[in-house]
Design an enzyme around this catalytic site. Structure first.
Site, PDB file in Angstrom:
ATOM      1  N   SER A  65      32.957  45.411  48.890  1.00  0.00           N
ATOM      2  CA  SER A  65      33.691  46.645  48.615  1.00  0.00           C
ATOM      3  C   SER A  65      34.696  46.467  47.478  1.00  0.00           C
ATOM      4  O   SER A  65      35.375  45.448  47.383  1.00  0.00           O
ATOM      5  CB  SER A  65      34.426  47.086  49.875  1.00  0.00           C
ATOM      6  OG  SER A  65      35.219  48.207  49.590  1.00  0.00           O
ATOM      7  N   GLY A  87      36.793  51.023  48.981  1.00  0.00           N
ATOM      8  CA  GLY A  87      37.624  51.362  50.141  1.00  0.00           C
ATOM      9  C   GLY A  87      38.155  52.783  50.087  1.00  0.00           C
ATOM     10  O   GLY A  87      38.653  53.232  49.068  1.00  0.00           O
ATOM     11  N   ALA A 142      45.376  43.466  41.813  1.00  0.00           N
ATOM     12  CA  ALA A 142      46.251  44.304  42.641  1.00  0.00           C
ATOM     13  C   ALA A 142      45.972  45.735  42.204  1.00  0.00           C
ATOM     14  O   ALA A 142      46.766  46.374  41.535  1.00  0.00           O
ATOM     15  CB  ALA A 142      47.708  43.936  42.454  1.00  0.00           C
ATOM     16  N   ILE A 143      44.769  46.190  42.536  1.00  0.00           N
ATOM     17  CA  ILE A 143      44.347  47.542  42.162  1.00  0.00           C
ATOM     18  C   ILE A 143      45.159  48.550  42.973  1.00  0.00           C
ATOM     19  O   ILE A 143      45.505  49.622  42.485  1.00  0.00           O
ATOM     20  CB  ILE A 143      42.834  47.738  42.445  1.00  0.00           C
ATOM     21  CG1 ILE A 143      41.979  46.657  41.767  1.00  0.00           C
ATOM     22  CG2 ILE A 143      42.373  49.135  42.048  1.00  0.00           C
ATOM     23  CD1 ILE A 143      42.029  46.609  40.265  1.00  0.00           C
ATOM     24  N   CYS A 186      45.563  45.622  55.349  1.00  0.00           N
ATOM     25  CA  CYS A 186      46.459  46.652  54.836  1.00  0.00           C
ATOM     26  C   CYS A 186      47.756  46.669  55.600  1.00  0.00           C
ATOM     27  O   CYS A 186      47.774  46.405  56.797  1.00  0.00           O
ATOM     28  CB  CYS A 186      45.795  48.016  54.986  1.00  0.00           C
ATOM     29  SG  CYS A 186      44.587  48.271  53.734  1.00  0.00           S
ATOM     30  N   ASN A 191      38.264  38.754  52.908  1.00  0.00           N
ATOM     31  CA  ASN A 191      38.902  39.557  51.884  1.00  0.00           C
ATOM     32  C   ASN A 191      39.628  38.572  50.959  1.00  0.00           C
ATOM     33  O   ASN A 191      39.581  37.359  51.176  1.00  0.00           O
ATOM     34  CB  ASN A 191      39.871  40.549  52.527  1.00  0.00           C
ATOM     35  CG  ASN A 191      40.014  41.814  51.698  1.00  0.00           C
ATOM     36  OD1 ASN A 191      40.094  41.751  50.475  1.00  0.00           O
ATOM     37  ND2 ASN A 191      40.048  42.953  52.361  1.00  0.00           N
TER      38      ASN A 191
HETATM   39  C1  LIG Z   1      38.796  44.444  41.946  1.00  0.00           C
HETATM   40  C2  LIG Z   1      38.584  44.239  43.420  1.00  0.00           C
HETATM   41  C3  LIG Z   1      38.736  45.324  44.305  1.00  0.00           C
HETATM   42  C4  LIG Z   1      38.563  45.155  45.673  1.00  0.00           C
HETATM   43  N1  LIG Z   1      38.695  46.245  46.506  1.00  0.00           N
HETATM   44  C5  LIG Z   1      38.458  46.100  47.839  1.00  0.00           C
HETATM   45  C6  LIG Z   1      38.494  47.236  48.720  1.00  0.00           C
HETATM   46  O1  LIG Z   1      38.723  48.371  48.300  1.00  0.00           O
HETATM   47  N2  LIG Z   1      38.282  47.026  50.055  1.00  0.00           N
HETATM   48  C7  LIG Z   1      37.997  45.784  50.549  1.00  0.00           C
HETATM   49  O2  LIG Z   1      37.786  45.648  51.756  1.00  0.00           O
HETATM   50  N3  LIG Z   1      37.930  44.700  49.730  1.00  0.00           N
HETATM   51  C8  LIG Z   1      38.155  44.826  48.400  1.00  0.00           C
HETATM   52  N4  LIG Z   1      38.057  43.719  47.573  1.00  0.00           N
HETATM   53  C9  LIG Z   1      37.719  42.407  48.151  1.00  0.00           C
HETATM   54  C10 LIG Z   1      36.229  42.103  47.991  1.00  0.00           C
HETATM   55  O3  LIG Z   1      35.441  43.043  48.696  1.00  0.00           O
HETATM   56  C11 LIG Z   1      35.885  40.680  48.487  1.00  0.00           C
HETATM   57  O4  LIG Z   1      36.229  40.584  49.852  1.00  0.00           O
HETATM   58  C12 LIG Z   1      36.619  39.602  47.715  1.00  0.00           C
HETATM   59  O5  LIG Z   1      36.685  39.930  46.353  1.00  0.00           O
HETATM   60  C13 LIG Z   1      35.974  38.224  47.856  1.00  0.00           C
HETATM   61  O6  LIG Z   1      34.666  38.193  47.339  1.00  0.00           O
HETATM   62  P1  LIG Z   1      34.265  37.650  45.859  1.00  0.00           P
HETATM   63  O7  LIG Z   1      34.920  36.313  45.695  1.00  0.00           O
HETATM   64  O8  LIG Z   1      32.780  37.615  45.855  1.00  0.00           O
HETATM   65  O9  LIG Z   1      34.822  38.648  44.898  1.00  0.00           O
HETATM   66  C14 LIG Z   1      38.231  43.875  46.189  1.00  0.00           C
HETATM   67  C15 LIG Z   1      38.079  42.801  45.300  1.00  0.00           C
HETATM   68  C16 LIG Z   1      38.240  42.954  43.935  1.00  0.00           C
HETATM   69  C17 LIG Z   1      38.048  41.775  43.019  1.00  0.00           C
END
Ligand SMILES: Cc1cc2nc3c(=O)[nH]c(=O)nc-3n(C[C@H](O)[C@H](O)[C@H](O)COP(=O)(O)O)c2cc1C
Ligand SMILES: Cc1cc2nc3c(=O)[nH]c(=O)nc-3n(C[C@H](O)[C@H](O)[C@H](O)COP(=O)(O)OP(=O)(O)OC[C@H]3O[C@@H](n4cnc5c(N)ncnc54)[C@H](O)[C@@H]3O)c2cc1C
Ligand code: FES
Lengths: 284, 312
Positions: B30, B55, B79-80, B139, B201
């Site tokens: 996500s 999300g 930190a979106i 959150c 996460n």
């Molecule tokens: C730019 C960005 C936005 C993200 N937004 C969400 C989100 O809205 N909801 C959520 O549960 N995780 C969010 N995540 C976390 C990712 O879903 C994931 O758990 C995390 O990036 C680890 O996986 P990766 O190393 O493959 O990126 C976000 C990650 C990134 C990099």
């Protein structure tokens, strides 16, 4: 829009710290519009992890490998070495594998052919103005105002001249052209040609100063912005800028990668609201 | 001995999680895949095990100031601030687009109070195109001093229990790694009725620009993702698999099939790919193809035979 696995054709230093890279890019002459960019990646390299965004400087053709073979399409990037990614890029040679995601984003609007056009470039911000100039000279009178810190920052101006663009150079240290800021030159040109449309790309302080001048005179302005980007396609929401009407209570963010990088100045919030820390810390 | 006919049979790649059938165990994480649409020009969404959307909250959320992202060693901080269009606009505008694909849609959502979580889940409950919900508990609970739901087992239990009551959809709870003992929150979520767990996460992190002496993110602190976090993620998935009965989805730093295999071998039934999508929009397609190739090469007829086969 596609991800192209391709190769570097050439990569040369054109001014201290500035490089010009030619990359084989089939399809780009049909696909790309002035002001668009690519997300560039050195294939199989880590670091850097993320791709880096670069404006498309020029799209061109070169003769095929031998008699009777079709011409080869390429794009050129011009980049300044500023960090880890561009340091790796400067070491690339003919034949090195790279990837291009693009062409991406919204480019420039060519505007009304009758109007005079003034392009304002600061340093590396000159890049997207070149393909714009190529198109604008077909119908309009075009002037380029090019600013930099020193003479080393003044790049490829002669190529604009070859298109028939009138060029004016200023440097902050006076080492080339007029001494001072390019915005001073802009004010003078606008006094003389008040019916112009302005296009600007460069460091944020320059772009902001250009916006102020154009706003006060009611002159239409398009700006090409830079932002830190992770995806380039509107998925990460990392690259946002504040849109007009943005407030802390009712924020309005636009993606630089998909709504830009070129914006009409009226689309953006120029109030320069102080960046404040949001309270939602740590929530991902 | 296998006959030559049997030898040519492609390995079975389908897995099942919380009653949803996935063509293969690979889906986006996500927030790294937008609403799916953004990546459709580069990747056939029909190929994916599932699509997981950005999300969603009850009301639209604007997100944080910029800079919102920065690259770090083999990873990135973000930190979106959970910018999103809000659940109603999502249902109205975004979900229909995804219905054209033969791929289950998992909708990630969050809230800043227990009731907000419940309300979002309820609104998604009768939306036909939604195969499952993924509840992000990383959150802050604004009613309780901003403590992160997922770091407080009692708050996590209460919020998941409430959501469980308000949805009939399969419920995946996404855990935060920023805890001392993840087995405790994992069990709390399972006890509260989660059908599956997903983790991890992002890990909280920070980077400083030494010239300006300012944090490199406007929000000061952000979430670390990408290859840098993978060993931590593999360890946490391994620990959670030991602690619960429900299926687990592994997330964290996956960019290649070999990375995904680590998670499957420690017991994850499926994986999510995040940051790697930014690097290569086709990453998931490559991972799916290479996973199949791996099974073929190792003589594994069904990918389920590989899951949880860690040799100690
Ligand atoms: C730019 C960005 C936005 C993200 N937004 C969400 C989100 O809205 N909801 C959520 O549960 N995780 C969010 N995540 C976390 C990712 O879903 C994931 O758990 C995390 O990036 C680890 O996986 P990766 O190393 O493959 O990126 C976000 C990650 C990134 C990099
Ligand atoms: C649409 C667009 C078009 C661009 N076109 C060009 C171009 O034609 N030529 C060119 O040289 N550069 C261009 N840039 C900027 C270029 O992307 C950055 O200079 C590059 O990403 C730096 O990478 P690095 O790894 O060398 O630096 P890093 O190590 O990542 O960073 C070094 C420094 O550069 C700054 N920086 C990093 N990324 C960006 C960025 N995207 N925008 C602004 N500053 C950044 C950082 O804040 C830091 O101070 C463009 C950026 C955008 C968004
Ligand atoms: S760079 Fe990801 S949304 Fe613009």
């Amino acid at each position: 829009m596609k991800n192209l696995k391709t190769i570097v054709l050439s990569n040369q230093e054109i001014s201290p710290g500035y490089f010009r890279m030619k990359i084989l890019a089939p399809g780009y002459s049909q696909l790309s519009k002035p002001g668009q960019f690519v997300m560039f990646r050195v294939q199989c390299s880590l670091p850097p992890l993320l791709r880096r965004p670069f404006g498309i400087f020029r799209v061109g053709f070169m003769p095929g490998d031998c008699e009777g073979m079709p011409a080869k399409e390429f794009i050129e990037l011009i980049y300044k070495v500023v960090g880890s990614g561009t340091e790796i890029m400067q070491g690339l040679h003919h034949g090195d594998p790279v990837e291009l995601l693009g062409p991406l984003g919204e480019g420039f609007d060519l505007g009304n052919p009758a109007e005079e056009k003034i392009l304002v470039g600061g340093g590396i911000g000159l890049v997207p103005l070149y393909p714009l100039a190529e198109r604008l000279v077909e119908n309009s009178r075009v002037r380029l105002l090019m600013g930099g810190r020193t003479r080393d920052d003044i790049i490829v101006v002669t190529e604009f001249e070859r298109l028939g663009v009138g060029t004016y150079v200023s440097t902050e240290d006076g080492s080339l052209g007029e001494e001072g800021l390019i915005t001073r030159v802009l004010e003078r040109k606008l006094d003389k040609y008040p019916k112009s449309t302005v296009y600007a790309c460069g460091p944020m302080p320059m772009v902001e100063a250009v916006q102020k001048i154009c706003y006060e005179r009611g002159i239409p302005l398009q700006v090409s912005l830079e932002a830190l980007m992770a995806c380039g396609v509107g998925a990460c929401l990392g690259c946002v800028v504040k849109g007009v009407g943005h407030t802390e209570v009712e924020p309005r963010y636009l993606c630089t990668c998909t709504s830009g990088p070129v914006f009409n100045a009226e689309e953006l919030d120029w109030s320069n609201a102080k960046v404040e820390k949001m309270e939602t810390g740590g929530c991902k | 001995m296998m006959t030559s006919g049997e030898k040519k049979m492609p390995p079975k790649m389908a897995v099942e999680i919380a009653g949803i059938k996935l063509k293969n165990p690979v889906m986006p994480a996500s927030g790294t895949f937008g609403y799916g649409e953004e990546y459709a020009p580069y990747l056939d969404l029909n190929q994916l095990g599932a699509v997981v959307t950005k999300g969603m909250s009850l009301n639209p959320k604007a997100g944080n100031n910029t800079p919102r992202i920065c690259e770090t060693v083999s990873g990135m901080l973000n930190a979106i601030g959970l910018q999103n269009v809000g659940v109603d606009a999502f249902i109205k505008d975004k979900i229909t687009y995804l219905e054209q694909f033969d791929t289950p849609v998992i909708v990630n959502f969050f809230g800043n109070t227990q009731d907000e979580y419940g309300e979002v889940a309820a609104r998604l409950d009768d939306v036909p195109g939604v195969a499952a919900l993924e509840m992000n508990i990383s959150c802050p609970n604004v009613k309780h001093g901003g403590i992160i739901f997922g770091t407080d087992p009692k708050a996590a239990f209460a919020a998941v229990s409430l959501v469980r009551k308000r949805t009939t959809k399969p419920l995946i709870v996404k855990l935060t790694p920023n805890v001392t003992d993840i087995q405790i929150t994992a069990r709390a979520a399972e006890d509260a009725g989660a059908d599956a767990l997903s983790l991890i996460n992002t890990l909280t992190g920070m980077a400083v620009d030494v010239k300006t002496r300012k944090p490199r993110l406007a929000n000061t602190i952000g979430g670390l993702s990408g290859p840098a976090i993978r060993p931590i993620a593999v360890r946490l998935v391994y620990q959670v698999v030991q602690a619960v009965q429900v299926p687990v989805i592994g997330i964290g730093g996956i960019s290649r099939a070999m990375d995904a295999l680590e998670f499957l071998i420690v017991g994850a039934k499926a994986v999510q790919v995040g940051t790697a999508n930014f690097v290569d929009p086709n990453a998931m397609a490559t991972i799916i193809a290479d996973l199949e190739e791996f099974c073929r090469g190792e003589g594994i007829a069904d990918i389920n035979d590989l899951i949880g086969t860690l040799e100690l």
